[in-house]
Design a protein around this motif. Structure first.
Motif, mmCIF file in Angstrom:
data_model
loop_
_atom_site.group_PDB
_atom_site.id
_atom_site.type_symbol
_atom_site.label_atom_id
_atom_site.label_comp_id
_atom_site.label_asym_id
_atom_site.label_seq_id
_atom_site.Cartn_x
_atom_site.Cartn_y
_atom_site.Cartn_z
ATOM 1 N N TRP A 113 0.745 -1.283 -0.161
ATOM 2 C CA TRP A 113 -0.050 0.131 0.163
ATOM 3 C C TRP A 113 0.717 1.427 0.184
ATOM 4 C CZ3 TRP A 113 -2.925 1.964 5.009
ATOM 5 C CH2 TRP A 113 -3.530 3.212 4.555
ATOM 6 N N ILE A 114 1.617 1.419 1.110
ATOM 7 C CA ILE A 114 2.626 2.419 1.132
ATOM 8 C C ILE A 114 4.181 2.038 0.928
ATOM 9 C CG2 ILE A 114 3.213 4.483 2.337
ATOM 10 C CD1 ILE A 114 0.550 4.649 3.601
ATOM 11 N N THR A 115 4.755 2.604 0.075
ATOM 12 C CA THR A 115 6.125 1.917 -0.059
ATOM 13 C C THR A 115 6.788 3.225 0.042
ATOM 14 O OG1 THR A 115 5.293 0.414 -1.556
ATOM 15 C CG2 THR A 115 7.564 0.434 -1.136
ATOM 16 N N ALA A 116 8.063 3.417 0.769
ATOM 17 C CA ALA A 116 8.779 4.436 0.727
ATOM 18 C C ALA A 116 10.340 3.775 1.003
ATOM 19 C CB ALA A 116 8.524 5.262 2.315
ATOM 20 N N PHE B 137 10.492 0.663 3.685
ATOM 21 C CA PHE B 137 9.355 0.964 4.438
ATOM 22 C C PHE B 137 8.095 0.392 3.839
ATOM 23 C CE2 PHE B 137 5.848 3.937 5.778
ATOM 24 C CZ PHE B 137 6.085 4.176 6.932
#
Lengths: 504, 532
Positions: A66-69, A74
């Motif tokens: 969903w959220i990749t950083a 992350f």
């Protein structure tokens, strides 16, 4: 049976779509649209039950980043799944929401669009909490539940609603803030093993299960506090009577029927398997708090003059049984705990509906304002009787099975726990029978009560499914217990050993 | 003194294109204001400004691709080359070369380009908020827009400044227009008071800044911040050779520099001016101060901290103490406010505190820089959203909506706008699934990685507390009955929110909701430089 891809996502977000539609539709359509969305969601949730395999693994899994950083180091995942713990909680949620929406259609006349949109958004949040397997995603839904409930109590609630709603939100947020901090710290501690910051439960389990000592206890407590407030475990229960008494009927039903279970569910899904050693170490403390809650809730319930706050305190007592079963950490206790979660949803949900129905007729919740209702509204009295007996734990009805199993589990773990907690059953009989006797028997003391109308057909239809399930679980508990068993067995194993087992 | 060659000048012009263009448009607006003086032409300065800002956004796209050349054959590359807009890439050696290294539009972590975009967006939104507000109060004068453009140019220069003198000049270029803008509602006493307060305390802070710079120059002999022959290099070299402590003059200079900057971003104990100035200034100006000044100030602070990396052992504890103070005072102060502008002032102090927590644990650069950028962007958009909705409410309700009592019953009268305001306030409180939540989580994760666990714990507890003061306005809107209509209400002029205010609301809503649900695009923008 019919297989639908992305079933869990559809379940979660269909109510939200309904809420958005309501926001843009004319006011007159609001209640009907809401009912449509809630009923369709309920029917879809039955597919979960039909297609469920009685094994310990996660089913209907959906998983995507969903959220990749930070170049993939992350990652928050959109990770959903369902197993034996949630098998019955999901249909319970969808059923109670549908009934609550239906019940409301006769009573809510103020800002209907906002009301139904809030109810459906609440449902999205509740289902998300039960189905999310990424700690971050779980937290998002956990907090998202607060906002619609905040509005439901604050706008459509009773006299003292502002105080109640702020107290409710603040208590819950105080707990969840610590949980969020614990989630971040846990993910950060696991960064070397995971090669980055990850939040999915199955990525954290192998690491977190090896955490021992004070760190484990502190992290466990941070999670436990958030869940204990929600349950609510004594002494964190003070928000509950206020919120229950002030909430509109549908709000009370969902608050008692579903929201409280988010707390006990959190223990089973996250706090205990993540930190098994700490969970075992803290089990006596939590069990004793649960026992205090059982007795305290029952005694205080006995002293109440307001029907709703009596039922609210009875919830404290009943949830005490759930917690006692869970912290017995054996199959009997877990099965009893989870079943009791469902039972409490059914019986307390029904009780709040019944209180709401009589309140709409008489506009008072004072026990002394009633008396002799048995002759005036026989049908109402019969439904009340069955629900009350289920809540008390009469053999043949659902409450008995759940309480018996939790007490059995507690007995196997620590006999005196069960011995003391059993008094709770006696006290429950005392306050419930007192309530029933004062309301239903004796002479009719108030003239207004002489001309009360008995349950309408719609009201019977709202209560019927709940009562039918109470009897069904009472007579055929294995129908409900057996599918959960593999999951709960595996969970007992996980919690009883230190070291990585992982998510099955 | 060396003179620049033509190619160096071109190079500098390319890197400085945005602030140059903004100043140019500002002057054009000043002139245009003299020409357009008819009643039906009074909006032209605003339109010119918007056009100018849109133009500068185009320049920004070019500069972005100059710093981050698109992969050959990618869609961006082919589109730009067919439009003949593909810029000459700026190599790492050329980055600090503009004006003998005084300006570096890239920054130590490549964080400046994305922040310039943010500042331009802020200026654009603030411009869109202005026309109706000014006209309603008889303040429609073109200078407003010109000053706003100069201040924006100041912000851009401030973030890219690689030389202490340029930093000082940029801060003045930002501040002087803001002093005037704060007092723009001229006959109104509160606005006058705000301007005077801001000016007096601001000049005081500038003095500190300048004296700090002088001390630093005296002790080190350079004012360059990064690159060869700079403070950063010099300090690091000094520490390698002589391991004795830094000399007192350097420390005093650095402290004064931090005081001066701390004033601009209202860090406790240099925050006292904030509530009064925010309350008294015209609302769009307040919006610009809350969002724009904070972004510029924090990026400048980040640059300064990086410059003095060798002294981080001295700076970090200082920042930690300031962070604690700022968070506590901001949150506690906000609890008592019943005026939404004052509340937002204290809330902006609180948010500055959270960001300082990150800066106090800056060593984990890899996550800190994007975390700070994301937080600033989301913070700015949430606040602008609140101001945009406030101005929209003012139009639809036909009265000022500032005091707590003004909010009573708005949920019934104007459900959509009230819901939007509630959304932005919940985002400021950090509720999921809004952007306010994710940016806070990311910031705290960065701070935990930087070793500031206890400060993060305090920050988390305080942000729970913050729900109180944000929710107070939600409670008023939805859970309190409207006041009885008075006689003066009869003649109130109610209009639908104007297009520009509506557009501002839409843009901020889209960004706050979008970043909340799908933060990946924004994150990749802020992390772009780290991947090189």
């Amino acid at each position: 049976m019919l297989q639908i891809p992305y079933l869990l996502s559809i379940l979660i977000f269909l109510p939200l779509v309904g809420a958005l539609l309501i926001a843009f539709a004319p006011r007159e359509w609001a209640s009907r649209l809401a009912l449509l969305a809630a009923v369709v969601t309920f029917l879809l949730s039955l597919l979960v039950v039909v297609n469920f395999e009685p094994v310990a693994t996660m089913q209907f899994v959906e998983r995507a980043p969903w959220i990749t950083a930070l170049g993939g180091t992350f990652q928050i995942e959109y990770f959903l799944g369902l197993d034996g713990i949630t098998l019955w909680l999901v249909p319970l949620t969808t059923m109670l929401t549908a009934l609550a929406v239906w019940f409301s259609s006769d009573h809510i006349r103020d800002r209907e669009k906002g009301y139904y949109a809030s109810l459906l958004t609440l449902q999205t949040g509740m289902l998300g909490v039960f189905l999310a397997l990424d700690l971050f995603l779980f937290f998002v839904f956990w907090e998202a539940v607060l906002i619609p409930m905040y509005f439901l109590i604050g706008i459509w609630g009773g006299q003292n609603r502002l105080y109640a709603t702020i107290k409710f939100v603040l208590f819950t947020m105080a707990g969840s803030a610590l949980m969020l901090a614990a989630i971040i710290v846990l993910s950060y501690m696991a960064r070397e093993q995971n090669q980055g910051l990850f939040f999915a439960l199955d990525r954290l389990l192998p690491f977190s299960a090896t955490i021992t000592g004070t760190t484990g206890i502190l992290l466990f407590l941070a999670f436990a506090l958030a869940f204990a407030i929600k349950v609510p475990l004594f002494p964190f229960h003070t928000w509950l009577p206020d919120a229950h008494v002030q909430a509109p009927t549908a709000g009370s039903v969902l608050l008692a029927g579903v929201l409280l279970k988010m707390g006990t569910y959190g223990f089973l899904r996250f706090a205990m398997p993540l930190f098994p050693e700490a969970a075992r170490a803290m089990a006596p403390v939590l069990a004793i708090l649960a026992i205090i809650g059982i007795l305290y809730g029952a005694v205080v319930a006995y002293a109440q003059r307001d029907i709703k706050s009596l039922v609210a305190y009875s919830s404290v007592s009943h949830l005490g049984f759930v917690m006692l079963g869970i912290f017995a950490i054996n199959t009997q206790g877990f099965s009893g705990g989870v079943l009791q979660m469902v039972n409490h949803g059914l019986s307390t949900g029904a009780l709040f509906f019944l209180v709401g129905m009589i309140y709409e007729r008489r506009h008072t919740r004072d026990i002394d304002a009633y008396g002799g209702l048995w002759k005036v509204v026989p049908l109402y009295s019969v439904f009340f009787l069955i629900t009350m007996l289920a809540s008390v734990g009469l053999p043949g009805l659902n409450g008995f099975v759940g309480e018996f199993l939790t007490l059995l589990g507690a007995f196997l773990r620590e006999p005196w726990w069960a011995a003391v907690a059993t008094f709770g059953v006696v006290l429950a009989a005392a306050y419930m029978l007192k309530l029933f006797g004062k309301m239903m028997f004796g002479p009719i003391t108030h003239e207004e009560n002489r001309h009360l109308i008995d349950l309408t057909r719609k009201e019977v239809l709202i209560l019927a499914p709940l009562v039918v399930l109470m009897i069904l679980i009472g007579f055929a508990p294995n129908l409900f217990l057996l599918p959960m068993e593999p999951t709960l067995d595996a969970l007992v194993q996980t919690v009883n050993q230190t070291g990585a087992v992982g998510l099955r | 003194m060396q003179f620049m060659t033509v190619s160096e000048l071109m190079q500098a012009a390319q890197q400085l294109a945005i602030p140059l263009f903004l100043s140019f448009v500002g002057m054009v607006v000043l002139m245009a204001d003299l020409v357009f003086d008819r009643e039906d032409e009074r909006r032209w300065p605003a339109y010119l400004t918007i056009a100018g800002l849109l133009g500068s956004l185009l320049l920004w796209v070019q500069s972005w691709y100059a710093y981050f050349p698109p992969a050959a054959g990618s869609r961006a590359a082919s589109l730009l080359s067919t439009l003949r807009l593909l810029p000459a890439p700026i190599t790492p050696e050329q980055r600090g070369a503009a004006f003998q290294g005084m300006y570096d539009g890239f920054g130590a972590f490549g964080h400046v380009p994305a922040m310039i975009l943010l500042v331009l967006l802020i200026a654009l939104i603030v411009t869109m908020l202005a026309p109706h507000y000014l006209e309603g109060r008889g303040l429609e004068r073109g200078e407003y827009y010109a000053l706003l453009l100069f201040a924006t140019a100041g912000l851009v220069l401030m973030m890219g400044a690689n030389h202490l003198i340029l930093l000082f000049l940029a801060i003045e270029l930002l501040s002087i227009p803001l002093y005037i803008l704060a007092g723009f509602a001229r006959p109104e006493m509160r606005s006058q008071e705000a301007a005077l307060k801001y000016f007096l305390l601001g000049s005081f802070a500038s003095g500190f800044l300048l004296y700090g710079i002088a001390l630093l120059y005296g002790s080190t002999g350079t004012m360059l911040m990064g690159g060869s022959g700079s403070l950063r290099e010099g300090l690091q070299a000094t520490f390698e050779i002589a391991s004795g402590g830094p000399n007192l003059m350097t420390l005093a200079g650095l402290t004064m520099l931090l005081v001066g900057l701390g004033f601009k971003i209202s860090i406790v104990p240099f925050h006292q001016w904030t509530p009064d100035v925010y309350e008294g200034s015209p609302t769009p100006v307040t919006a610009f101060m809350v969002a724009g000044t904070k972004v510029g100030g924090f990026i400048a602070l980040l640059n300064v901290i990086v410059t003095f990396e060798a002294l981080y052992g001295f700076v970090a504890p200082l920042l930690a103490i300031l962070a604690l103070l700022t968070m506590v005072v901001g949150n506690i102060g906000a609890l008592q406010q019943t005026n939404i502008k004052r509340m937002l002032a204290y809330s902006s102090i609180a948010h500055a505190g959270y960001m300082l927590v990150l800066l106090a644990g800056l060593m984990a650069i890899q996550i800190s820089s994007p975390a700070l950028q994301l937080y600033l962007a989301v913070y700015a958009m949430m606040n602008l959203g609140v101001f945009a909705v406030l101005l929209a409410l003012e139009q639809s309700a036909g009265r000022e909506v500032i005091e707590l009592a003004d909010f009573n019953g708005l949920g019934r009268e104007h459900p959509v706008l009230a819901l939007l305001l509630g959304f932005f306030l919940l985002s400021l409180a950090g509720f999921p699934p809004t952007a306010g939540f994710f940016s806070k989580l990311y910031l705290f994760t960065g701070a935990v990685a930087g070793g500031q666990r206890w400060l993060v714990a305090v920050a988390v507890v305080l942000s729970v507390l913050s729900f109180f003061y944000y929710a107070r306005f939600i409670v008023a809107m939805f859970m309190q009955p409207a006041a009885e209509p008075t006689e003066s209400d009869e003649g109130r002029e109610r209009t639908a929110p104007s297009f520009m205010v509506g557009a501002a609301v839409a843009v901020t809503l889209l960004l706050v909701l979008g970043i909340g649900l799908f933060p990946n695009p924004a994150l990749s923008l802020f992390e772009r430089a780290l991947q090189q």
